[in-house]
Design an enzyme around this catalytic site. Structure first.
Site, PDB file in Angstrom:
ATOM      1  N   ARG A   9       0.862  -1.184   0.000  1.00  0.00           N
ATOM      2  CA  ARG A   9       0.000   0.000   0.000  1.00  0.00           C
ATOM      3  C   ARG A   9       0.896   1.230   0.000  1.00  0.00           C
ATOM      4  O   ARG A   9       1.906   1.297   0.709  1.00  0.00           O
ATOM      5  CB  ARG A   9      -0.911   0.032   1.224  1.00  0.00           C
ATOM      6  N   HIS A  10       0.527   2.226  -0.786  1.00  0.00           N
ATOM      7  CA  HIS A  10       1.283   3.481  -0.848  1.00  0.00           C
ATOM      8  C   HIS A  10       1.443   4.095   0.539  1.00  0.00           C
ATOM      9  O   HIS A  10       0.696   3.799   1.473  1.00  0.00           O
ATOM     10  CB  HIS A  10       0.568   4.475  -1.771  1.00  0.00           C
ATOM     11  N   ASN A  16      -5.056  10.827   3.985  1.00  0.00           N
ATOM     12  CA  ASN A  16      -5.054   9.678   4.892  1.00  0.00           C
ATOM     13  C   ASN A  16      -5.026  10.160   6.342  1.00  0.00           C
ATOM     14  O   ASN A  16      -5.782   9.671   7.186  1.00  0.00           O
ATOM     15  CB  ASN A  16      -3.816   8.793   4.680  1.00  0.00           C
ATOM     16  N   GLN A  22     -10.025   9.080  -0.532  1.00  0.00           N
ATOM     17  CA  GLN A  22      -9.251   9.554  -1.684  1.00  0.00           C
ATOM     18  C   GLN A  22      -9.762   8.975  -2.991  1.00  0.00           C
ATOM     19  O   GLN A  22      -9.970   9.690  -3.947  1.00  0.00           O
ATOM     20  CB  GLN A  22      -7.765   9.185  -1.509  1.00  0.00           C
ATOM     21  N   ARG A  59       0.387   9.085  -5.418  1.00  0.00           N
ATOM     22  CA  ARG A  59       0.774   8.567  -4.103  1.00  0.00           C
ATOM     23  C   ARG A  59       1.369   7.171  -4.215  1.00  0.00           C
ATOM     24  O   ARG A  59       2.271   6.807  -3.457  1.00  0.00           O
ATOM     25  CB  ARG A  59      -0.406   8.599  -3.139  1.00  0.00           C
ATOM     26  N   GLU A  84      -6.950   3.103  -7.413  1.00  0.00           N
ATOM     27  CA  GLU A  84      -7.889   2.899  -6.307  1.00  0.00           C
ATOM     28  C   GLU A  84      -9.321   2.930  -6.813  1.00  0.00           C
ATOM     29  O   GLU A  84      -9.621   3.491  -7.878  1.00  0.00           O
ATOM     30  CB  GLU A  84      -7.668   3.974  -5.243  1.00  0.00           C
ATOM     31  N   HIS A 142      -3.247   0.400  -3.627  1.00  0.00           N
ATOM     32  CA  HIS A 142      -4.049   1.158  -2.660  1.00  0.00           C
ATOM     33  C   HIS A 142      -4.750   0.204  -1.707  1.00  0.00           C
ATOM     34  O   HIS A 142      -4.941  -0.978  -2.016  1.00  0.00           O
ATOM     35  CB  HIS A 142      -5.072   2.006  -3.409  1.00  0.00           C
TER      36      HIS A 142
END
Length: 194
Positions: A9-10, A16, A22, A59, A84, A142
């Protein structure tokens, strides 16, 4: 054909931190997120990955770029199917605002269905795996994408929170994916083999 895939995951973004949805909105990493990307790259160094694939959203692509520099790998390869989930009218809202405006979250205007997310995410990762037999692969995506994949390949598993910068190991074999370790950082802290 068999290979190991590390789903990452970024790193963290300001949205966040603020607990805002997002989705497909392109929000960059913050400094904490950049530090998380470096830490995850260091964690994965021992597995000697050969290539990094990434969602094109900044991201994720910045997380992948930080990791590729740290691991001395080629420029990460963007894969549109890893973006995402599109949350439609919920994007930009915090979780309380989403509950207030859309008490039945299935009715959020413009939101991508869970089934469509699972289908495209799984197809993207399987497509990558089919072309890269052998050396380990990193896929930066994501939370929603990773949760969709894990829910499909390990439906009875008890998956906790997918933290920013977390890495999850998956095996590709016989054209199927199977979860090996959920959250390598947590597993390493408790001495669970990766």
């Amino acid at each position: 054909m068999s290979s190991l895939i590390y789903l990452v995951r970024h790193g963290e973004t300001e949205w966040n931190r603020q607990q805002r949805i997002q989705g497909s909105t392109d929000i960059p990493l913050n400094e904490t997120g950049r530090a998380q990307a470096r830490a995850t790259g260091q964690l994965l160094a021992e597995f000697e990955p050969s290539v990094i694939f990434t969602s094109p959203l900044s991201r994720a692509s910045e997380t992948a770029s930080i990791m590729s520099r740290l691991l001395a790998l080629p420029t990460p390869i963007g894969v549109p199917g890893l973006v995402e989930r599109n949350y439609g009218a919920a994007e930009g809202l915090d979780y309380r605002e989403v509950e207030d405006r859309f008490p039945d979250r299935t009715l959020v205007p413009g939101q991508e269905s869970k089934r469509d997310l699972v289908t495209r995410s799984l197809l993207a990762v399987l497509g990558i795996a089919r072309k890269h037999d052998g050396a380990p692969i990193v896929v930066v995506a994501h939370g929603g994408v990773i949760r969709a994949i894990l829910g499909e390949i390990d439906p009875d598993g008890s998956h906790g929170r997918i933290n920013n910068g977390s890495a999850h190991s998956v095996r590709y074999s016989d054209d199927r994916l199977s979860l090996i370790t959920f959250d390598l950082s947590a597993a390493a802290a408790t001495n669970i083999p990766a």
